[in-house]
Design a protein around this motif. Structure first.
Motif, PDB file in Angstrom:
ATOM      1  N   LEU A 142       0.817  -1.211   0.000  1.00 38.09           N
ATOM      2  CA  LEU A 142       0.000   0.000   0.000  1.00 38.09           C
ATOM      3  C   LEU A 142       0.851   1.261   0.000  1.00 38.09           C
ATOM      4  O   LEU A 142       0.381   2.347   0.337  1.00 38.09           O
ATOM      5  N   ASP A 143       2.127   1.116  -0.355  1.00 43.17           N
ATOM      6  CA  ASP A 143       3.048   2.234  -0.583  1.00 43.17           C
ATOM      7  C   ASP A 143       3.355   3.046   0.670  1.00 43.17           C
ATOM      8  O   ASP A 143       3.589   4.256   0.603  1.00 43.17           O
ATOM      9  N   VAL A 144       3.357   2.386   1.837  1.00 44.45           N
ATOM     10  CA  VAL A 144       3.795   3.072   3.056  1.00 44.45           C
ATOM     11  C   VAL A 144       5.324   3.132   3.032  1.00 44.45           C
ATOM     12  O   VAL A 144       5.980   2.100   2.879  1.00 44.45           O
ATOM     13  N   PRO A 145       5.925   4.311   3.152  1.00 43.24           N
ATOM     14  CA  PRO A 145       7.381   4.420   3.065  1.00 43.24           C
ATOM     15  C   PRO A 145       8.072   3.765   4.254  1.00 43.24           C
ATOM     16  O   PRO A 145       7.525   3.668   5.342  1.00 43.24           O
ATOM     17  N   GLY A 146       9.295   3.296   4.003  1.00 44.99           N
ATOM     18  CA  GLY A 146      10.124   2.794   5.090  1.00 44.99           C
ATOM     19  C   GLY A 146      10.055   1.305   5.338  1.00 44.99           C
ATOM     20  O   GLY A 146      10.820   0.784   6.154  1.00 44.99           O
ATOM     21  N   GLU A 147       9.157   0.581   4.666  1.00 50.30           N
ATOM     22  CA  GLU A 147       9.079  -0.856   4.883  1.00 50.30           C
ATOM     23  C   GLU A 147      10.267  -1.553   4.202  1.00 50.30           C
ATOM     24  O   GLU A 147      10.525  -1.337   3.022  1.00 50.30           O
ATOM     25  N   PRO A 148      10.988  -2.398   4.940  1.00 49.85           N
ATOM     26  CA  PRO A 148      12.184  -3.036   4.371  1.00 49.85           C
ATOM     27  C   PRO A 148      11.881  -4.051   3.275  1.00 49.85           C
ATOM     28  O   PRO A 148      12.784  -4.462   2.555  1.00 49.85           O
ATOM     29  N   LEU A 149      10.637  -4.468   3.122  1.00 50.21           N
ATOM     30  CA  LEU A 149      10.306  -5.475   2.118  1.00 50.21           C
ATOM     31  C   LEU A 149      10.344  -4.928   0.696  1.00 50.21           C
ATOM     32  O   LEU A 149      10.133  -5.678  -0.263  1.00 50.21           O
ATOM     33  N   GLN A 150      10.588  -3.636   0.526  1.00 48.28           N
ATOM     34  CA  GLN A 150      10.623  -3.026  -0.799  1.00 48.28           C
ATOM     35  C   GLN A 150      11.638  -3.689  -1.718  1.00 48.28           C
ATOM     36  O   GLN A 150      11.510  -3.630  -2.942  1.00 48.28           O
ATOM     37  N   ASP A 151      12.669  -4.300  -1.164  1.00 50.18           N
ATOM     38  CA  ASP A 151      13.754  -4.846  -1.977  1.00 50.18           C
ATOM     39  C   ASP A 151      13.671  -6.362  -2.124  1.00 50.18           C
ATOM     40  O   ASP A 151      14.666  -7.010  -2.435  1.00 50.18           O
ATOM     41  N   GLU A 152      12.486  -6.933  -1.926  1.00 51.53           N
ATOM     42  CA  GLU A 152      12.351  -8.386  -2.014  1.00 51.53           C
ATOM     43  C   GLU A 152      11.522  -8.785  -3.230  1.00 51.53           C
ATOM     44  O   GLU A 152      10.528  -8.124  -3.551  1.00 51.53           O
ATOM     45  N   PRO A 153      11.894  -9.882  -3.900  1.00 49.26           N
ATOM     46  CA  PRO A 153      11.098 -10.367  -5.030  1.00 49.26           C
ATOM     47  C   PRO A 153       9.715 -10.810  -4.558  1.00 49.26           C
ATOM     48  O   PRO A 153       9.559 -11.344  -3.457  1.00 49.26           O
ATOM     49  N   LEU A 154       8.719 -10.608  -5.410  1.00 46.73           N
ATOM     50  CA  LEU A 154       7.369 -11.073  -5.083  1.00 46.73           C
ATOM     51  C   LEU A 154       6.485 -10.979  -6.314  1.00 46.73           C
ATOM     52  O   LEU A 154       6.818 -10.314  -7.295  1.00 46.73           O
ATOM     53  N   SER A 155       5.336 -11.637  -6.222  1.00 48.65           N
ATOM     54  CA  SER A 155       4.288 -11.508  -7.219  1.00 48.65           C
ATOM     55  C   SER A 155       2.970 -11.547  -6.469  1.00 48.65           C
ATOM     56  O   SER A 155       2.662 -12.535  -5.795  1.00 48.65           O
ATOM     57  N   ALA A 156       2.205 -10.446  -6.548  1.00 51.10           N
ATOM     58  CA  ALA A 156       0.982 -10.349  -5.760  1.00 51.10           C
ATOM     59  C   ALA A 156      -0.007  -9.425  -6.448  1.00 51.10           C
ATOM     60  O   ALA A 156       0.351  -8.622  -7.318  1.00 51.10           O
ATOM     61  N   SER A 157      -1.270  -9.541  -6.053  1.00 55.30           N
ATOM     62  CA  SER A 157      -2.310  -8.632  -6.524  1.00 55.30           C
ATOM     63  C   SER A 157      -3.281  -8.367  -5.389  1.00 55.30           C
ATOM     64  O   SER A 157      -3.413  -9.179  -4.469  1.00 55.30           O
ATOM     65  N   TRP A 158      -3.965  -7.238  -5.448  1.00 53.32           N
ATOM     66  CA  TRP A 158      -4.942  -6.909  -4.408  1.00 53.32           C
ATOM     67  C   TRP A 158      -6.036  -6.037  -5.003  1.00 53.32           C
ATOM     68  O   TRP A 158      -5.846  -5.372  -6.019  1.00 53.32           O
ATOM     69  N   ARG A 159      -7.190  -6.075  -4.342  1.00 55.09           N
ATOM     70  CA  ARG A 159      -8.360  -5.334  -4.829  1.00 55.09           C
ATOM     71  C   ARG A 159      -8.881  -4.411  -3.739  1.00 55.09           C
ATOM     72  O   ARG A 159      -8.923  -4.795  -2.561  1.00 55.09           O
ATOM     73  N   VAL A 160      -9.271  -3.218  -4.132  1.00 55.48           N
ATOM     74  CA  VAL A 160      -9.781  -2.202  -3.210  1.00 55.48           C
ATOM     75  C   VAL A 160     -11.162  -1.754  -3.667  1.00 55.48           C
ATOM     76  O   VAL A 160     -11.360  -1.449  -4.849  1.00 55.48           O
ATOM     77  N   MET A 161     -12.108  -1.757  -2.737  1.00 53.95           N
ATOM     78  CA  MET A 161     -13.425  -1.201  -2.991  1.00 53.95           C
ATOM     79  C   MET A 161     -13.402   0.234  -2.488  1.00 53.95           C
ATOM     80  O   MET A 161     -13.247   0.481  -1.295  1.00 53.95           O
TER      81      MET A 161
END
Length: 347
Positions: A51-70
């Motif tokens: 959700l683009d919160v700054p400062g999370e260390p996971l920014q530099d990890e490989p992943l594949s994900a999707s999410w939906r927002v109402m």
């Protein structure tokens, strides 16, 4: 119009040692259940990062994900993929030959689709070096910087290509994102940082430090340094909720809090969505349910399978049978929520 944007679904195809899964969330309170080392905090961090919160260390990890927002105005679905790639190493000197080996890096790609009343408003493809926008029957393609948040890249492209004609659409896009200040830790890190976030699109982030707070009542003045652990947690939580208009993410919310304060915290959350962890059964006993589907979406079980050398994390909602069995026991009113979960092995 809805008052908040709500996360309804998260699909994880590849991330660390997590088994592929799809998680569903309800508006209101959602709780992660599981023993230590089953990835509850990791899941909260992952949500904050996506959700683009700054400062999370996971920014530099490989992943594949999707999410939906109402959303309040627009609904949207976003996919993201970060793949580790090998880039040729640069020569040490101009004109020299490249060093042997390569430099690892992340290659980013993704897509966003925005809808209003079921109709597509805008679709964006975020390629490693290009942004492709599909809007109003036409498509545009331009270079992009992968370090920019997707929504920033999209809005910048709309402004370059449409100027003031895109103001209404860009406003809708900005207001479709989930406003959250990310994960509140289980200790006092956030309190000690005295970090105040203003997530509104037209406001800046203020980072404050070395503040001195004083609390006054008749004949008494108390410094924040004299507050108890629970009082500091409560104060940090209030600031955290104030900075999270849509989604509250909190690790071990009940840690150090009297049961009356837990009730106050839930009241403070109000109509926001919340994703919480708590090994304290007091929080669970405040939850209320109107049906089986509500139960199924509320709880996410975090489990650890496999060997110590090769663990596998399983994150899932309750099954229909588990949710039905829970709701049947809950409806009788003879057991507390925490006791039902314990009896049915769902803690």
């Amino acid at each position: 119009m809805k008052k908040t944007n709500t996360l309804t679904r998260l699909t994880i195809e590849k991330f660390r040692n997590v088994a592929p899964t799809t998680l569903e969330f309800r508006p209101g309170i959602n709780v992660l259940l599981g023993r230590n080392a089953t990835g509850k905090t990791t899941l909260l961090r992952l949500l904050s990062m996506l959700l683009d919160v700054p400062g999370e260390p996971l920014q530099d990890e490989p992943l594949s994900a999707s999410w939906r927002v109402m959303g309040r105005i627009l609904d949207f679905e976003q996919t993201t993929s970060r793949v580790r790639v090998e880039a040729p190493a640069l020569p040490l000197e101009p004109g020299g030959t490249p060093e042997r080996g390569s430099l690892p890096g992340l290659q980013y790609s993704g897509a966003l689709r925005f809808e209003q009343d079921g109709d597509e408003v805008l679709r964006a493809e975020l390629l490693p070096t290009e942004l492709v926008l599909h809007h109003a029957g036409s498509s545009t393609r331009e270079a992009r910087h992968s370090s920019s948040p997707p929504i920033t890249s999209i809005i910048a492209s709309l402004w370059r290509n449409q100027g003031e004609a895109s103001l209404e659409l860009t406003s809708k896009l900005l207001h479709s994102r989930i406003r959250t200040s990310g994960r509140l830790d289980e200790g006092l890190d956030r309190f000690n940082e005295t970090n105040r976030l203003n997530p509104e699109p037209d406001r800046h982030t203020a980072r404050l430090s070395n503040l001195k707070l004083f609390f006054k009542r008749a004949g008494e003045e108390v410094s924040h340094e004299e507050l108890s652990h629970g009082q500091k947690r409560l104060l940090a939580f209030f600031a955290h909720v104030d900075a999270s208009p849509d989604l509250v993410i909190s690790d071990e919310l009940a840690n150090g809090l009297h049961h009356e304060w837990i009730s106050v915290c839930l009241d403070e959350i109000g109509e926001r969505q919340a994703i919480l962890t708590s090994q304290n059964p007091l929080l669970l006993d405040f939850l209320r349910f109107g049906g089986i589907e509500e139960v199924r979406r509320t709880f996410i079980l975090c489990e650890r399978m496999g060997s110590a050398a090769n663990p596998r994390l399983i994150w899932r909602n309750l099954s229909e049978d588990e949710a039905g069995s829970f709701f049947l026991a809950y409806r009788t009113g003879l057991q507390r929520v925490s006791d039902i979960l314990r009896t049915q092995g769902l803690e």
